[in-house]
Design a protein around this motif. Sequence first.
Motif, mmCIF file in Angstrom:
data_model
loop_
_atom_site.group_PDB
_atom_site.id
_atom_site.type_symbol
_atom_site.label_atom_id
_atom_site.label_comp_id
_atom_site.label_asym_id
_atom_site.label_seq_id
_atom_site.Cartn_x
_atom_site.Cartn_y
_atom_site.Cartn_z
ATOM 1 N N LYS A 1 0.834 -1.200 0.000
ATOM 2 C CA LYS A 1 0.000 0.000 0.000
ATOM 3 C C LYS A 1 0.873 1.255 0.000
ATOM 4 N N CYS A 2 0.338 2.317 -0.571
ATOM 5 C CA CYS A 2 1.076 3.583 -0.621
ATOM 6 C C CYS A 2 0.236 4.742 -0.092
ATOM 7 N N GLN A 3 -0.941 4.459 0.415
ATOM 8 C CA GLN A 3 -1.804 5.489 0.978
ATOM 9 C C GLN A 3 -2.134 5.137 2.432
ATOM 10 N N PRO A 4 -2.166 6.135 3.329
ATOM 11 C CA PRO A 4 -1.955 7.562 3.063
ATOM 12 C C PRO A 4 -0.495 7.883 2.748
ATOM 13 N N ALA A 5 -0.326 8.832 1.839
ATOM 14 C CA ALA A 5 1.018 9.207 1.392
ATOM 15 C C ALA A 5 1.689 10.125 2.408
ATOM 16 N N MET A 6 2.999 10.159 2.344
ATOM 17 C CA MET A 6 3.805 10.880 3.327
ATOM 18 C C MET A 6 4.701 11.892 2.628
ATOM 19 N N GLN A 7 4.995 12.973 3.317
ATOM 20 C CA GLN A 7 6.020 13.911 2.870
ATOM 21 C C GLN A 7 7.049 14.054 3.983
ATOM 22 N N LEU A 8 8.273 14.391 3.597
ATOM 23 C CA LEU A 8 9.351 14.574 4.566
ATOM 24 C C LEU A 8 9.829 16.013 4.526
ATOM 25 N N ARG A 9 10.065 16.547 5.714
ATOM 26 C CA ARG A 9 10.592 17.909 5.823
ATOM 27 C C ARG A 9 11.999 17.801 6.420
ATOM 28 N N PRO A 10 13.041 17.856 5.592
ATOM 29 C CA PRO A 10 14.394 17.667 6.109
ATOM 30 C C PRO A 10 14.871 18.870 6.924
ATOM 31 N N LEU A 11 15.569 18.588 7.990
ATOM 32 C CA LEU A 11 16.131 19.611 8.871
ATOM 33 C C LEU A 11 17.544 19.198 9.261
ATOM 34 N N GLN A 12 18.350 20.168 9.622
ATOM 35 C CA GLN A 12 19.639 19.895 10.258
ATOM 36 C C GLN A 12 19.790 20.855 11.436
ATOM 37 N N GLN A 13 19.612 20.311 12.617
ATOM 38 C CA GLN A 13 19.702 21.097 13.851
ATOM 39 C C GLN A 13 21.173 21.265 14.241
ATOM 40 N N VAL A 14 21.431 22.273 15.046
ATOM 41 C CA VAL A 14 22.792 22.538 15.519
ATOM 42 C C VAL A 14 22.811 22.443 17.038
ATOM 43 N N MET A 15 23.856 21.828 17.568
ATOM 44 C CA MET A 15 24.066 21.747 19.016
ATOM 45 C C MET A 15 25.383 22.433 19.360
ATOM 46 N N VAL A 16 25.348 23.231 20.409
ATOM 47 C CA VAL A 16 26.583 23.875 20.863
ATOM 48 C C VAL A 16 26.713 23.667 22.373
ATOM 49 N N LYS A 17 27.794 23.025 22.754
ATOM 50 C CA LYS A 17 28.121 22.816 24.168
ATOM 51 C C LYS A 17 28.985 23.988 24.605
ATOM 52 N N HIS A 18 28.456 24.797 25.525
ATOM 53 C CA HIS A 18 29.100 26.070 25.848
ATOM 54 C C HIS A 18 29.380 26.171 27.347
ATOM 55 N N HIS A 19 29.886 27.342 27.741
ATOM 56 C CA HIS A 19 30.327 27.520 29.137
ATOM 57 C C HIS A 19 29.486 28.554 29.880
ATOM 58 N N HIS A 20 28.360 28.963 29.310
ATOM 59 C CA HIS A 20 27.539 29.999 29.944
ATOM 60 C C HIS A 20 26.387 29.379 30.730
ATOM 61 N N PRO A 21 26.200 29.805 31.956
ATOM 62 C CA PRO A 21 25.134 29.212 32.791
ATOM 63 C C PRO A 21 23.765 29.821 32.501
ATOM 64 N N PHE A 22 23.459 30.024 31.237
ATOM 65 C CA PHE A 22 22.186 30.655 30.863
ATOM 66 C C PHE A 22 21.270 29.614 30.212
ATOM 67 N N ASP A 23 20.225 29.220 30.896
ATOM 68 C CA ASP A 23 19.178 28.428 30.268
ATOM 69 C C ASP A 23 18.228 29.389 29.576
ATOM 70 N N PHE A 24 17.919 29.105 28.336
ATOM 71 C CA PHE A 24 17.056 30.008 27.574
ATOM 72 C C PHE A 24 16.224 29.192 26.604
ATOM 73 N N TYR A 25 14.963 29.614 26.443
ATOM 74 C CA TYR A 25 14.038 28.954 25.531
ATOM 75 C C TYR A 25 13.287 30.042 24.779
ATOM 76 N N GLY A 26 13.476 30.094 23.469
ATOM 77 C CA GLY A 26 12.785 31.158 22.754
ATOM 78 C C GLY A 26 12.966 31.113 21.258
ATOM 79 N N HIS A 27 12.130 31.922 20.595
ATOM 80 C CA HIS A 27 12.162 32.082 19.144
ATOM 81 C C HIS A 27 12.612 33.502 18.811
ATOM 82 N N CYS A 28 13.587 33.622 17.943
ATOM 83 C CA CYS A 28 13.924 34.922 17.383
ATOM 84 C C CYS A 28 13.194 35.051 16.055
ATOM 85 N N LEU A 29 12.384 36.105 15.922
ATOM 86 C CA LEU A 29 11.570 36.270 14.729
ATOM 87 C C LEU A 29 12.374 36.928 13.615
#
Length: 427
Positions: free
Chosen positions: A227-255
């Motif tokens: 079977k091929c239905q329901p059909a699917m689409q893929l949205r490719p992403l490449q996330q970035v991780m940075v291990k840093h030395h700042h004690p700042f927890d932050f969660y947000g979107h820059c518009l």
Amino acid sequence: MTQAPTTVVFDLAIIGGGVAGLWLANRAKSAGYSVAVFESGDLGGGQTLASQGMIHGGMKYTLAGALTGASEAIADMPRHWRECLCGEGDVDLHHTRILSDHFFMWSGDDLGSKLTSFLASKITRGRVEPVHPDRRPPLLRHPLFNGSLYRLEDLVIDAHSLVANLAHNIEGHCFKLDWSRTELHQDADGQLFLEIKNPDQDLQIRAQRFIFTAGKGNAGLLAKIGKCQPAMQLRPLQQVMVKHHHPFDFYGHCLGTDTTPRLTISSHRLPDGSHVWYLGGNLAEKGATMAADELIALAEHELRNLIPWINLQGSAWATLSIERAEPLQPGLARPDNAFAERVAGANLMVGWPTKLTLVPNLANQMLEFLREDEIHPSTIKPDYPMLHSYLPYAVTGKTPWEIAFPPKMSAEEALALRFKESDENDA
């Protein structure tokens, strides 16, 4: 002569052990259904553990200047999740770790006035609030910050603890499937079943309904039965991780000027306590076709532009390529809602939550299908221990940052070293 296979029958057999399958299994078990979850890798090891954990009410979809279908479909989701996190909702999540009970949206001067006028309108009143300079998060409490800043009354959860919590609620019901000795069949009556090959005696797993919640894997599962239905689409992403030395927890979107955030930052901790920023948004979409070193250079450039007062010298960088699986949409548009569908001629349903926030919505749709099809809990309970004699239990996977930045020594080695130092000091 070959022995006839042993058969175990469930009400629901869910293939796919990410948050969608686990959440649905929790709901189904509470409703009295016998249920088993089958996962070929680790629980949550696909899209779930790669999530930034933001449970939002759709405000990030207002960037074009109006509330969209997507934002309206999920406006009530944060409240639903909060009830579950308090142990008062339809799934008990009180063991899930909340990273933050809010997150931020901020912009530069070029978008500030437009953002301010829109978010102050009656349409969004009560869903966001401006942040006074005295109440800024530490990361943005710097004289060089001149943008607009708003606080969203949504939340951020730890995806690893979410998966562990959901799996714990249905302990003994999650099994690791080895496709090298497993076959998915459909009989002449349209009934799906799994066949596990075993030297002594094969096992057949049957169910009133099979449910595919395997994300990207749904297409492959459907192909196994032609079977091929329901059909699917893929949205490719490449996330970035940075291990840093700042004690700042932050969660947000820059518009930015696009319909997705220019940059999304979430904060996570490694087992040794180190800080990691996980970067997504438009950066991850642009980065899908870039080489890892090229994307890291772009991420550094973005951070220098947006928060130039932060010194990232000596940080460690890594990227993660993922493909977000969604139901096929005209023009490959983003789906507005969770997606669930019956497959004609089979005891099968297929679903994609499309967003972490909408996982409860997917479970609601699936359970409504069961009610409409008059699929009721059976009085005959399956033999879970016998199934475990054929299949090991599935375990929760590791987060991307644990894999990208492995510890220099194991927790056991660190503990042994600590005790050794204490003994030498005592001497």
